[in-house]
Enzyme design. Sequence first.
Site, mmCIF file in Angstrom:
data_model
loop_
_atom_site.group_PDB
_atom_site.id
_atom_site.type_symbol
_atom_site.label_atom_id
_atom_site.label_comp_id
_atom_site.label_asym_id
_atom_site.label_seq_id
_atom_site.Cartn_x
_atom_site.Cartn_y
_atom_site.Cartn_z
ATOM 1 N N GLU A 143 -34.148 4.825 -12.701
ATOM 2 C CA GLU A 143 -35.404 5.177 -13.359
ATOM 3 C C GLU A 143 -35.672 6.682 -13.390
ATOM 4 O O GLU A 143 -36.060 7.236 -14.428
ATOM 5 C CB GLU A 143 -36.582 4.457 -12.692
ATOM 6 N N HIS A 190 -44.595 -6.172 -8.034
ATOM 7 C CA HIS A 190 -44.670 -6.363 -9.487
ATOM 8 C C HIS A 190 -46.117 -6.463 -9.979
ATOM 9 O O HIS A 190 -46.340 -6.739 -11.156
ATOM 10 C CB HIS A 190 -43.900 -7.621 -9.905
#
Lengths: 327, 362
Positions: free
Chosen positions: A60, A129
């Site tokens: 990322e 999440h």
Amino acid sequence: MAGTLLFNALREAIDEEMARDSHVCVFGEDVGQYGGSYKVTKDLYEKYGELRVLDTPIAENSFTGMAVGAAMTGLRPIVEGMNMGFLLLAFNQISNNMGMLRYTSGGNFTIPTVVRGPGGVGRQLGAEHSQRLEAYFHAVPGIKIVACSTPTNAKGLMKAAIRDNNPVLFFEHVLLYNLSEELPKGDYVCALDQADLVSEGKDLTIITYSRMRHHCIKAVQLLKDEGIDAELIDLISLKPFDMETITRSIKKTHRVIVVEECMKTGGIGAELIALITEKCFDELDARPVRLSSQDIPTPYNGNLENLTIIQPHQIVDMSQKIVRQGL
Amino acid sequence: MSKGTAMASKQTANKPSETGEHAERLSNLVSNVPADIDHETGLKLFRDMTLGRRFEDKCAEMYYRGKMFGFVHLYNGQEAVSSGVIGAMKLKHDWFCSTYRDHVHALSAGVPAREVMSELFGKETGCSKGRGGSMHLFSKEHHLLGGYAFIGEGIPVALGAAFTSRYKRDALGDSKSDSVTAAFFGDGTCNNGQFFECLNMAQLWKLPILFVVENNKWAIGMAHDRATSDPEIWRKADAFGMKGEEVDGMDVLSVRGAAERAIKRARAGEGPTLLECLTYRYRGHSLADPDELRAEQEKEFWAKRDPLKTLEKDLLEKQLVNIEELREIEKQIDEEVKDAVEFALESKEPDPTELTKYIWAD
């Protein structure tokens, strides 16, 4: 009448902008052949090829930094965070380089990038999440932060974000992807810096964003049955705030509640209420109130998860207290 | 890899009084094919390296006289790397990405000494308008992607510039798009994730980029051998199927030779190169570093390999230049550096009413 699902509205926006400008491209995990984890880039790989819809390795910070370099040299990358939470791993590139570089370089470079993806508290996805990152990124200078909440504004805001010459953090909510709505015809954009006056009222102002807009719409209807006329504002822009719309409303209602999904400490509401207090202190007939999530990692258990985030009845209860008891 | 067995002893302490493995590697290079240069290139390289050296010496003087502030990292000793690599590239066409030790990369890329010095003085005429400072030099005009002050964070940015080059050629159909990007960073960075992540992506997508490691043996006070499991950084290219090369980073013609080979491959679409330049910094990490850990014997070893003296000797031995030409260049550089200081001193401070200018693009 066939409506468009929110994730398809986003897809249409990206598709149209990629067709309009060949410098627009998408980087991210599984955005290409797989079509995106929530199908926001479905089939664009076939249409635009593997360089314009680039499947990246799981790295990322590096692919976000690559977007910075690509933007500095003429492209307009859209970075997908498969889940916005994963972008914690890209925090350095987003803050140091996307956010600060234009200033630090004395205007040498611009960074036209969009960082987008599913955020917010889903259904029992567990803490990592179900993050609320908008507050984490709020203090970073030089980035605009936007949260879409309907298929119509999702499409119009995405197109505006892609055309903007600044980095835009674009929050989608994982539980809103399947909202359906008929979209306006043709090429339209929504202003990135304007709040949406969802419904007008005179008794109090409720300010919210993202999925909480829909909890607030329910609450406003329930309040109407109780004889309370609430005005509802969807912030849309989390940075900068549209203080003009907010101030105008408070001058009318003199009461304000901020409803947010992010955590209370250091949250969007904390900043917003500080600003409201600075700018509208004399207009307020009651203390400004925040209804925020608990300051805890989002629990897995469904009941605990519901207790963590604000529910419509809490908005109704607090509104009644403020209007009736002047709290 | 082969060095694994020595790990335990390497991780004990910084060894004093040894020139060490870093120095020994210079005499055992796998290959060394220096660049073949002409009179003009010889003078250009000498000029660029002399500017780098004397500009930095002037910075030290100005820092100690209180004219510049903050952390200032000087490049003395490493000039052969900047001049060797950037000198082999096309200015205003290829792209350059640096670190906090960025003054000399900016000069080699063609940013005028006046603009660099003014930036260090925090003036409006600086290449970053006084907003960046020593560690954040930028020039779009000269394709300087910037100085990046956090370890490793410039590598992905450089990768993005290399990606744009390929994108323009292969997605936009611009067959003339052949720019190459050089990313400079140190040995300490080669233990950071962004280094490995970007090596992988660069090779995966065959991007036109040179990863130029300025291995000066020390990451502030951490000796390279104490920080990494295999000190031979160039060999790490193997793990990615990438071309790697080690080179005498004190010899500008060796660096230039390796750079030319890497640039040729990159322009031909054959992908990236990891180029490890064995070098040494003659000053501390920054001007604030007491530099207490490096042994005198080690410093003396590298002082004898001064890249400026090596180039001068080479040029004279090959009879490419005469000594008067070199002394004349030094005089011109002294004037240029003096002029840069005067320009910086006379330049205006940024306008306080423009404090927030440049935060947003239109």
